[in-house]
Structures are given as structure tokens and as C-alpha cells.
Write a protein that holds these residues in place. Structure first.
Motif, PDB file in Angstrom:
ATOM      1  N   ILE A  96       0.876  -1.179   0.000  1.00  0.00           N
ATOM      2  CA  ILE A  96       0.000   0.000   0.000  1.00  0.00           C
ATOM      3  C   ILE A  96       0.908   1.222   0.000  1.00  0.00           C
ATOM      4  CG2 ILE A  96      -1.802   1.288   1.200  1.00  0.00           C
ATOM      5  CD1 ILE A  96      -2.706  -1.403   2.444  1.00  0.00           C
ATOM      6  N   GLU A  97       0.889   1.945  -1.101  1.00  0.00           N
ATOM      7  CA  GLU A  97       1.713   3.144  -1.248  1.00  0.00           C
ATOM      8  C   GLU A  97       1.037   4.334  -0.570  1.00  0.00           C
ATOM      9  OE1 GLU A  97       3.313   3.914  -5.243  1.00  0.00           O
ATOM     10  OE2 GLU A  97       2.478   1.958  -5.794  1.00  0.00           O
ATOM     11  N   VAL A  98       1.837   5.303  -0.215  1.00  0.00           N
ATOM     12  CA  VAL A  98       1.347   6.539   0.380  1.00  0.00           C
ATOM     13  C   VAL A  98       0.402   7.237  -0.602  1.00  0.00           C
ATOM     14  CG1 VAL A  98       2.115   8.830   1.168  1.00  0.00           C
ATOM     15  CG2 VAL A  98       3.390   6.781   1.813  1.00  0.00           C
ATOM     16  N   ALA A  99      -0.604   7.906  -0.084  1.00  0.00           N
ATOM     17  CA  ALA A  99      -1.570   8.629  -0.913  1.00  0.00           C
ATOM     18  C   ALA A  99      -0.875   9.701  -1.747  1.00  0.00           C
ATOM     19  CB  ALA A  99      -2.634   9.276  -0.028  1.00  0.00           C
ATOM     20  N   ASP A 100      -1.405   9.931  -2.943  1.00  0.00           N
ATOM     21  CA  ASP A 100      -0.831  10.937  -3.843  1.00  0.00           C
ATOM     22  C   ASP A 100      -0.829  12.339  -3.244  1.00  0.00           C
ATOM     23  OD1 ASP A 100      -0.226   9.140  -5.868  1.00  0.00           O
ATOM     24  OD2 ASP A 100      -2.160   9.393  -6.860  1.00  0.00           O
ATOM     25  N   ASP A 101      -1.794  12.634  -2.366  1.00  0.00           N
ATOM     26  CA  ASP A 101      -1.865  13.991  -1.806  1.00  0.00           C
ATOM     27  C   ASP A 101      -1.298  14.083  -0.388  1.00  0.00           C
ATOM     28  OD1 ASP A 101      -3.923  12.612  -0.569  1.00  0.00           O
ATOM     29  OD2 ASP A 101      -5.386  14.228  -0.770  1.00  0.00           O
ATOM     30  N   GLN A 135      -1.707  10.357   5.530  1.00  0.00           N
ATOM     31  CA  GLN A 135      -1.177  11.620   6.036  1.00  0.00           C
ATOM     32  C   GLN A 135       0.246  11.557   6.570  1.00  0.00           C
ATOM     33  OE1 GLN A 135      -5.132  11.749   8.421  1.00  0.00           O
ATOM     34  NE2 GLN A 135      -4.068  13.662   8.799  1.00  0.00           N
ATOM     35  N   PHE A 136       0.639  10.406   7.125  1.00  0.00           N
ATOM     36  CA  PHE A 136       1.895  10.350   7.866  1.00  0.00           C
ATOM     37  C   PHE A 136       3.073   9.771   7.096  1.00  0.00           C
ATOM     38  CE2 PHE A 136      -1.261  10.844  11.223  1.00  0.00           C
ATOM     39  CZ  PHE A 136      -0.671  11.837  11.993  1.00  0.00           C
ATOM     40  N   GLY A 137       2.884   9.422   5.814  1.00  0.00           N
ATOM     41  CA  GLY A 137       4.004   9.027   4.974  1.00  0.00           C
ATOM     42  C   GLY A 137       4.500   7.601   5.139  1.00  0.00           C
ATOM     43  N   TRP A 138       3.623   6.699   5.558  1.00  0.00           N
ATOM     44  CA  TRP A 138       4.015   5.302   5.740  1.00  0.00           C
ATOM     45  C   TRP A 138       3.391   4.417   4.674  1.00  0.00           C
ATOM     46  CZ3 TRP A 138       7.818   4.382   8.993  1.00  0.00           C
ATOM     47  CH2 TRP A 138       8.058   5.305  10.025  1.00  0.00           C
ATOM     48  N   MET A 193      -5.891   5.925  -0.060  1.00  0.00           N
ATOM     49  CA  MET A 193      -6.929   6.846  -0.527  1.00  0.00           C
ATOM     50  C   MET A 193      -6.505   8.289  -0.310  1.00  0.00           C
ATOM     51  SD  MET A 193     -10.254   4.875   0.832  1.00  0.00           S
ATOM     52  CE  MET A 193     -10.552   3.189   0.334  1.00  0.00           C
ATOM     53  N   ARG A 194      -6.876   9.118  -1.225  1.00  0.00           N
ATOM     54  CA  ARG A 194      -6.577  10.545  -1.120  1.00  0.00           C
ATOM     55  C   ARG A 194      -7.364  11.153   0.033  1.00  0.00           C
ATOM     56  NH1 ARG A 194      -4.463  13.074  -5.489  1.00  0.00           N
ATOM     57  NH2 ARG A 194      -5.639  14.931  -5.038  1.00  0.00           N
ATOM     58  N   THR A 195      -6.786  12.168   0.648  1.00  0.00           N
ATOM     59  CA  THR A 195      -7.481  12.890   1.710  1.00  0.00           C
ATOM     60  C   THR A 195      -8.500  13.855   1.127  1.00  0.00           C
ATOM     61  OG1 THR A 195      -5.552  12.705   3.145  1.00  0.00           O
ATOM     62  CG2 THR A 195      -7.142  14.403   3.708  1.00  0.00           C
ATOM     63  N   SER A 196      -8.103  14.478  -0.002  1.00  0.00           N
ATOM     64  CA  SER A 196      -8.994  15.446  -0.639  1.00  0.00           C
ATOM     65  C   SER A 196      -9.502  14.891  -1.972  1.00  0.00           C
ATOM     66  CB  SER A 196      -8.257  16.758  -0.870  1.00  0.00           C
ATOM     67  OG  SER A 196      -7.136  16.529  -1.696  1.00  0.00           O
ATOM     68  N   LYS A 197     -10.611  15.427  -2.410  1.00  0.00           N
ATOM     69  CA  LYS A 197     -11.137  15.038  -3.712  1.00  0.00           C
ATOM     70  C   LYS A 197     -10.347  15.745  -4.795  1.00  0.00           C
ATOM     71  CE  LYS A 197     -15.772  14.171  -2.097  1.00  0.00           C
ATOM     72  NZ  LYS A 197     -17.183  14.471  -2.201  1.00  0.00           N
ATOM     73  N   LYS A 198     -10.233  15.129  -5.953  1.00  0.00           N
ATOM     74  CA  LYS A 198      -9.499  15.739  -7.064  1.00  0.00           C
ATOM     75  C   LYS A 198     -10.236  16.918  -7.622  1.00  0.00           C
ATOM     76  CE  LYS A 198      -6.334  12.632  -9.177  1.00  0.00           C
ATOM     77  NZ  LYS A 198      -5.984  11.870 -10.331  1.00  0.00           N
TER      78      LYS A 198
END
Length: 142
Positions: free
Chosen positions: A17-22, A99-102, A137-142
């Protein structure tokens, strides 16, 4: 629990699971206490950072729930069945990956470990064609 009741799972296998794009950080950050209380991110990080590949995602999510709700070990079996009788957000929705980069590696057995996005190991997982990759998942909507 009735025979037709289904238990849901949040476990992944051979997946990273990669870090979210945002995600706003550039390296894995340790979550802090909030008003001297352990947040969900803090509890997840505490379990995973001390126990790489010891627990599955289901184990960690349930233990955080159990600790937060002061459950006794006698209550675990019934509470766990009830907890997973409905779908739960997986680690793609965790603050650690959003959010935390893991990043989170799920091995063949479904056990998980954390990797900071700044590390060589994180990059090796991302570049490994044999491991399935999914984004948090992204924190914000695109």
C-alpha cells in the motif's frame, strides 16, 4: 452469529500500500498524542512499529478498536465477530498511509509492516513487479 452471516476482512496478501498521492509529508512521521490521548494513527503506529510482520491488518484494526473501547480479553472473540460482521475501512484509509508518509507491506501470510516513504525499502517495494501495488486513498477530492 448466524451461519449465513459473513465476516469481512481488511487483509491484503503480497501487496504494498503506497502513500496517498496527496500526502503532505516527505518522510514517515510518527503520529503524536492529541490532548494527551492516543489517536487511531498513534495506536496503529505503536502496534506496527514494534511488531513488523507479527499481525495482519484485521488483527491491528481490531486491537485498536478493543483498546479504544476498553474491552477485556474475554470479550474479544464475540466483539471481533461483531466488528467484522460489517465491512471496515482497510489500511488504504488509515491516517498512516494517507497523512503520515508510511507505506504498508502485506506479506504472503497477510502480516504487515510499515516503511517510511523516504526509505530504500519503500522504493524497492514500489519497483518490484512481483508485488501488487495499491495507493492509499486521497485525503482530498481531485
Amino acid at each position: 452469529m448466524k451461519q449465513q452471516d459473513k465476516l469481512h476482512t481488511t487483509n491484503y496478501f503480497d501487496t504494498f500500500i503506497e502513500v496517498a498521492d496527496d500526502c503532505k509529508v516527505l518522510a514517515g512521521q510518527n503520529p503524536a498524542l492529541k490532548n494527551d490521548k492516543k489517536t487511531i494513527a498513534y495506536r496503529q503506529f505503536e502496534l506496527l512499529s514494534k511488531n513488523p510482520y507479527k499481525f495482519s491488518a484485521d488483527d491491528v484494526l481490531f486491537q485498536v478498536y478493543a483498546d479504544k473501547n476498553n474491552l477485556t480479553e474475554k470479550e474479544y472473540k464475540t466483539a471481533r465477530e461483531q466488528f467484522f460482521s460489517k465491512g471496515q475501512p482497510c489500511f488504504r484509509a488509515s491516517p498512516l498511509t494517507k497523512q503520515f508518509g508510511w507505506g504498508l507491506h502485506c506479506d504472503t501470510n497477510g502480516n504487515i509492516a510499515l516503511y517510511g516513504m523516504e526509505t530504500e525499502k519503500y522504493q524497492r517495494f514500489v519497483e518490484n513487479p512481483k508485488i501488487k501495488k495499491v495507493k492509499a486513498m486521497r485525503t482530498s477530492k481531485k
